[in-house]
Design a protein around this motif. Sequence first.
Motif, PDB file in Angstrom:
ATOM      1  N   LYS A 272       0.844  -1.203   0.000  1.00  0.00           N
ATOM      2  CA  LYS A 272       0.000   0.000   0.000  1.00  0.00           C
ATOM      3  C   LYS A 272       0.877   1.249   0.000  1.00  0.00           C
ATOM      4  CE  LYS A 272      -3.827   2.479   1.616  1.00  0.00           C
ATOM      5  NZ  LYS A 272      -5.267   2.406   1.786  1.00  0.00           N
ATOM      6  N   LEU A 273       0.636   2.130  -0.954  1.00  0.00           N
ATOM      7  CA  LEU A 273       1.377   3.383  -1.048  1.00  0.00           C
ATOM      8  C   LEU A 273       0.910   4.318   0.070  1.00  0.00           C
ATOM      9  CD1 LEU A 273       2.127   5.349  -4.280  1.00  0.00           C
ATOM     10  CD2 LEU A 273       1.223   6.541  -2.290  1.00  0.00           C
ATOM     11  N   VAL A 274       1.872   4.889   0.773  1.00  0.00           N
ATOM     12  CA  VAL A 274       1.556   5.760   1.915  1.00  0.00           C
ATOM     13  C   VAL A 274       2.006   7.183   1.630  1.00  0.00           C
ATOM     14  CG1 VAL A 274       2.079   6.253   4.337  1.00  0.00           C
ATOM     15  CG2 VAL A 274       1.633   3.904   3.607  1.00  0.00           C
ATOM     16  N   MET A 275       1.053   8.099   1.684  1.00  0.00           N
ATOM     17  CA  MET A 275       1.348   9.521   1.559  1.00  0.00           C
ATOM     18  C   MET A 275       1.135  10.247   2.887  1.00  0.00           C
ATOM     19  SD  MET A 275       2.263   9.943  -1.616  1.00  0.00           S
ATOM     20  CE  MET A 275       2.039  11.667  -2.032  1.00  0.00           C
ATOM     21  N   GLU A 276       0.243   9.688   3.716  1.00  0.00           N
ATOM     22  CA  GLU A 276      -0.015  10.276   5.028  1.00  0.00           C
ATOM     23  C   GLU A 276      -0.494   9.185   5.973  1.00  0.00           C
ATOM     24  OE1 GLU A 276      -4.437  12.084   4.246  1.00  0.00           O
ATOM     25  OE2 GLU A 276      -2.700  13.314   3.683  1.00  0.00           O
ATOM     26  N   ALA A 277      -0.532   9.484   7.266  1.00  0.00           N
ATOM     27  CA  ALA A 277      -0.835   8.476   8.277  1.00  0.00           C
ATOM     28  C   ALA A 277      -2.212   7.851   8.075  1.00  0.00           C
ATOM     29  CB  ALA A 277      -0.740   9.093   9.676  1.00  0.00           C
ATOM     30  N   SER A 278      -3.158   8.612   7.545  1.00  0.00           N
ATOM     31  CA  SER A 278      -4.510   8.086   7.352  1.00  0.00           C
ATOM     32  C   SER A 278      -4.535   6.923   6.363  1.00  0.00           C
ATOM     33  CB  SER A 278      -5.463   9.196   6.884  1.00  0.00           C
ATOM     34  OG  SER A 278      -5.028   9.722   5.644  1.00  0.00           O
ATOM     35  N   ASP A 279      -3.569   6.875   5.433  1.00  0.00           N
ATOM     36  CA  ASP A 279      -3.489   5.751   4.492  1.00  0.00           C
ATOM     37  C   ASP A 279      -3.247   4.439   5.239  1.00  0.00           C
ATOM     38  OD1 ASP A 279      -3.744   7.481   2.314  1.00  0.00           O
ATOM     39  OD2 ASP A 279      -1.582   7.840   2.228  1.00  0.00           O
ATOM     40  N   ILE A 280      -2.474   4.522   6.312  1.00  0.00           N
ATOM     41  CA  ILE A 280      -2.188   3.344   7.136  1.00  0.00           C
ATOM     42  C   ILE A 280      -3.388   3.008   7.999  1.00  0.00           C
ATOM     43  CG2 ILE A 280      -0.750   2.453   9.018  1.00  0.00           C
ATOM     44  CD1 ILE A 280       1.522   4.230   7.878  1.00  0.00           C
ATOM     45  N   MET A 281      -3.951   4.022   8.658  1.00  0.00           N
ATOM     46  CA  MET A 281      -5.037   3.780   9.590  1.00  0.00           C
ATOM     47  C   MET A 281      -6.276   3.227   8.894  1.00  0.00           C
ATOM     48  SD  MET A 281      -3.478   4.310  12.259  1.00  0.00           S
ATOM     49  CE  MET A 281      -4.874   3.681  13.163  1.00  0.00           C
ATOM     50  N   GLU A 282      -6.562   3.700   7.684  1.00  0.00           N
ATOM     51  CA  GLU A 282      -7.719   3.193   6.945  1.00  0.00           C
ATOM     52  C   GLU A 282      -7.596   1.688   6.721  1.00  0.00           C
ATOM     53  OE1 GLU A 282      -7.878   5.429   3.356  1.00  0.00           O
ATOM     54  OE2 GLU A 282      -8.520   7.283   4.342  1.00  0.00           O
ATOM     55  N   GLU A 283      -6.391   1.254   6.404  1.00  0.00           N
ATOM     56  CA  GLU A 283      -6.169  -0.173   6.141  1.00  0.00           C
ATOM     57  C   GLU A 283      -6.251  -0.988   7.422  1.00  0.00           C
ATOM     58  OE1 GLU A 283      -5.805  -2.740   2.963  1.00  0.00           O
ATOM     59  OE2 GLU A 283      -5.650  -0.548   2.829  1.00  0.00           O
ATOM     60  N   LEU A 284      -5.616  -0.491   8.493  1.00  0.00           N
ATOM     61  CA  LEU A 284      -5.583  -1.244   9.756  1.00  0.00           C
ATOM     62  C   LEU A 284      -6.959  -1.321  10.398  1.00  0.00           C
ATOM     63  CD1 LEU A 284      -2.261  -0.052  11.459  1.00  0.00           C
ATOM     64  CD2 LEU A 284      -2.650  -2.040   9.992  1.00  0.00           C
ATOM     65  N   ARG A 285      -7.749  -0.261  10.285  1.00  0.00           N
ATOM     66  CA  ARG A 285      -9.064  -0.228  10.938  1.00  0.00           C
ATOM     67  C   ARG A 285     -10.083  -1.112  10.235  1.00  0.00           C
ATOM     68  NH1 ARG A 285      -6.966   0.690  15.472  1.00  0.00           N
ATOM     69  NH2 ARG A 285      -6.382   2.828  15.951  1.00  0.00           N
ATOM     70  N   GLN A 286      -9.714  -1.638   9.061  1.00  0.00           N
ATOM     71  CA  GLN A 286     -10.586  -2.609   8.403  1.00  0.00           C
ATOM     72  C   GLN A 286     -10.507  -3.961   9.088  1.00  0.00           C
ATOM     73  OE1 GLN A 286      -9.779  -2.803   4.207  1.00  0.00           O
ATOM     74  NE2 GLN A 286     -10.109  -0.616   3.903  1.00  0.00           N
TER      75      GLN A 286
END
Length: 286
Positions: A272-286
């Motif tokens: 997953k390409l990360v530009m900001e922290a929300s890119d990570i959190m969206e994936e983890l919160r799934q």
Amino acid sequence: MKNWLLHMKYCSSISVKQLGKLWREFPVGQLRKMSAEEIATSLEMSEEQRERFKNEFSRFHLANVLLELERYQITLVSIEDACYPVLLRELYDPPLLLFAKGNIELLAWEKLAVVGTRKMTDYGKQIIHYLVAPLCKESLTVVSGLAVGIDAEAHRETIRVGGKTIAVIGSGFLQFYPLENKPLFEMIMKDGLVLSEYAPHVTARKWHFPERNRIISGLSLGTLIVQAEKRSGSLITADAALNQNREVFAVPGSAFQLSSAGTNKLIQEGAKLVMEASDIMEELRQ
């Protein structure tokens, strides 16, 4: 069982893989009763390894070892303990015994591994500063390997913003490596947590770091690679995360920078390409 595992950890002639093989193939009750000769035979040791193992096995004195661990305030966490991390227990080859210093309660927190090249650039440092604070605000504990470069910067920035961090090292506590990060090592032990799969007097060996990397990714919900060359050790951590069915995130970089070749390749392959922290959190919160 913890005492038996401790005994094995003080026999440096037994590798992590060999210890795991014993654990998978024999019942706990039988392991406790096996002699050095029986263990050596079951592992098909060479004659040289067999003799070395038998000498180490016979020299072990539990009381002396426990006193040493108490003296240096080193805690033991075995795979049978209630506080042993659930995600780590899921691995095919989990560390059976961990040496720990610091806040053991962090083992129960949600974690994200943040790793990268030892040859950190200004861009890598900026990315760490940009991403770590918002990730810590999400109550993620940052896990890394206390190596020079991205790893150390991830630990430092986490501490600076008031977050929690876990370092997994590739040596014993009394033979810390790399020495230039010794002050950071001591700082993390005060409010964070340092873990090692190796007995306190064990020096770092090159094969320890891939072994260490599986623990970094295994503790974590996902692994973020900030910068990595094509042959970076961080890619070993990414591979471990994939094998463990964990998320892999990567920060893109310039096509002209060697330090971004590995991360760009990971993104090509599906990280997953990360530009900001929300890119990570969206994936983890799934």
